[in-house]
Scaffold this motif. Structure first.
Motif, PDB file in Angstrom:
ATOM      1  N   LYS A 111      46.110  43.508  44.661  1.00 20.15           N
ATOM      2  CA  LYS A 111      46.469  43.888  46.022  1.00 20.15           C
ATOM      3  C   LYS A 111      47.551  42.985  46.599  1.00 20.15           C
ATOM      4  O   LYS A 111      48.309  43.403  47.477  1.00 20.15           O
ATOM      5  N   ARG A 112      47.628  41.764  46.092  1.00 24.13           N
ATOM      6  CA  ARG A 112      48.634  40.813  46.588  1.00 24.13           C
ATOM      7  C   ARG A 112      49.911  40.832  45.744  1.00 24.13           C
ATOM      8  O   ARG A 112      50.774  39.980  45.901  1.00 24.13           O
ATOM      9  N   ASN A 113      50.037  41.816  44.846  1.00 22.77           N
ATOM     10  CA  ASN A 113      51.218  41.916  43.976  1.00 22.77           C
ATOM     11  C   ASN A 113      51.343  40.757  42.992  1.00 22.77           C
ATOM     12  O   ASN A 113      52.426  40.514  42.454  1.00 22.77           O
ATOM     13  N   GLU A 114      50.261  40.041  42.751  1.00 19.26           N
ATOM     14  CA  GLU A 114      50.286  38.955  41.763  1.00 19.26           C
ATOM     15  C   GLU A 114      50.066  39.490  40.349  1.00 19.26           C
ATOM     16  O   GLU A 114      50.322  38.787  39.366  1.00 19.26           O
ATOM     17  N   LEU A 115      49.552  40.718  40.250  1.00 19.56           N
ATOM     18  CA  LEU A 115      49.355  41.381  38.967  1.00 19.56           C
ATOM     19  C   LEU A 115      49.986  42.763  39.033  1.00 19.56           C
ATOM     20  O   LEU A 115      49.902  43.441  40.062  1.00 19.56           O
TER      21      LEU A 115
END
Length: 338
Positions: A111-115
């Motif tokens: 959800k945080r664009n880290e993956l």
């Protein structure tokens, strides 16, 4: 009348719900005992072991401390699993903190664009397992295992090997570099609902007290949901007992009926199933632990439902681990390691 899949599915759910409802009304003592058993397991086992990890992982994610924390392991992780620091964090939490923390951190970081979507789907396929504290401190003690190493490999080594092999295959097919390709960001911009206020964009770093407050609130919500799933699915364990009392499985021998009860106990809710089966059927106990049970599927769905990640694909991977671990543990028993 045209019977489509949705109609048949609704009829099946309705019949199952009515069967459970009548079982609760006709056998109140049995239903209360199963509900209390699940509530006790949730209160004494799940809350003390999972809630602190939920809060701690939430703080690390919200304060953007995942990358510096996992940076030393990045070279090895890129070589073995093709992931960056965020992926390393998912692997560590998923294997050390226990189910369903793997699914939670994968969902949060996605959800945080880290993956990317590919990374999250890949990590979810093998990073959501029974915790080693529960496995070593309760399961292996119950099975009277002295040499724990082969069983630890069966529970955690097989998923790790699966992740490494899948990474090698994926690199030949769709990798351009050591990390996964990340083309999914445009697709996710059209789906703003997958991000929540409690999980801001990765460029934002919360203060410690704000991160602690949000992590506690999120952890309470998730732990309560997990407890509800445990109680609900544990009630299904009374259905095979009711059916046996009514003579539905009379064609089976007594041992066959007992084994059928053991199987359904582990199939619906694994924690209570392990408590019931124990060392009576060690092969069934160990194999079903790799699968996790229907309750674990539902709990995983509750944590990834706000993302495009598929619980059906997760379930297929778990069925594969059920088959693989069953063969592995059967060989161990044939070699008389237990």
């Amino acid at each position: 009348m045209f019977l489509n899949k949705k109609f048949i599915k609704n009829i099946g759910i309705l019949c199952f719900a009515l069967l459970l409802l009548f079982g609760m009304l006709l056998f109140p003592k049995l239903s209360v005992s199963f509900a209390l058993s699940a509530l006790n397991l949730w209160f004494t086992k799940m809350i003390p072991t999972l809630f602190p990890f939920m809060v701690l992982s939430g703080i690390l994610i919200r304060m953007n401390l995942v990358r510096p924390l996992c940076a030393p392991l990045r070279p090895a992780a890129r070589f073995l699993f093709g992931v960056e620091e965020s992926g390393v964090f998912c692997i560590i939490i998923g294997f050390l903190c226990g189910f369903p923390m793997g699914a939670k951190v994968i969902s949060d970081l996605y959800k945080r664009n880290e993956l990317s979507f590919q990374e999250a789907e890949y990590l979810l396929s093998f990073c959501n397992n029974i915790g080693p504290i529960y496995f070593c401190g309760y399961v292996l003690v119950t099975l009277h295992v002295e040499n724990k190493l082969p069983f630890l490999f069966g529970m955690y080594g097989l998923p790790l090997l699966y992740g490494i092999i899948r990474c090698r295959i994926g690199k030949r097919r769709r990798f351009r570099y050591a990390g996964w390709e990340k083309p999914v960001l445009k697709k996710r911009k059209s789906r703003p609902s997958i991000r929540t206020a409690s999980l801001p964009e990765k460029t934002e770093s919360a203060k410690f007290m704000d991160a602690l407050d949000l992590s506690i609130l999120s952890g309470i919500e998730n732990i309560v949901k997990l407890g509800g799933y445990m109680i609900f699915f544990n009630l299904f364990n009374m259905l095979p007992r009711i059916l046996m009392q009514k003579g539905f499985f009379s064609r089976f021998s007594y041992i066959g009926r007992v084994r059928l009860t053991y199987f359904f106990s582990c199939f619906f809710e694994i924690s209570n199933g392990v408590n019931l089966v124990g060392n009576k059927e060690p092969l069934l106990t160990l194999s079903m632990l790799s699968f996790g049970g229907i309750c674990c599927m539902a709990q995983t769905y509750s944590l990834i439902k706000d993302t495009p990640l598929s619980v059906a694909r997760y379930g297929l991977n778990k069925l594969f681990f059920l088959f693989l671990s069953g063969i592995y543990y059967l060989l161990l028993f044939r070699l008389q390691i237990i």
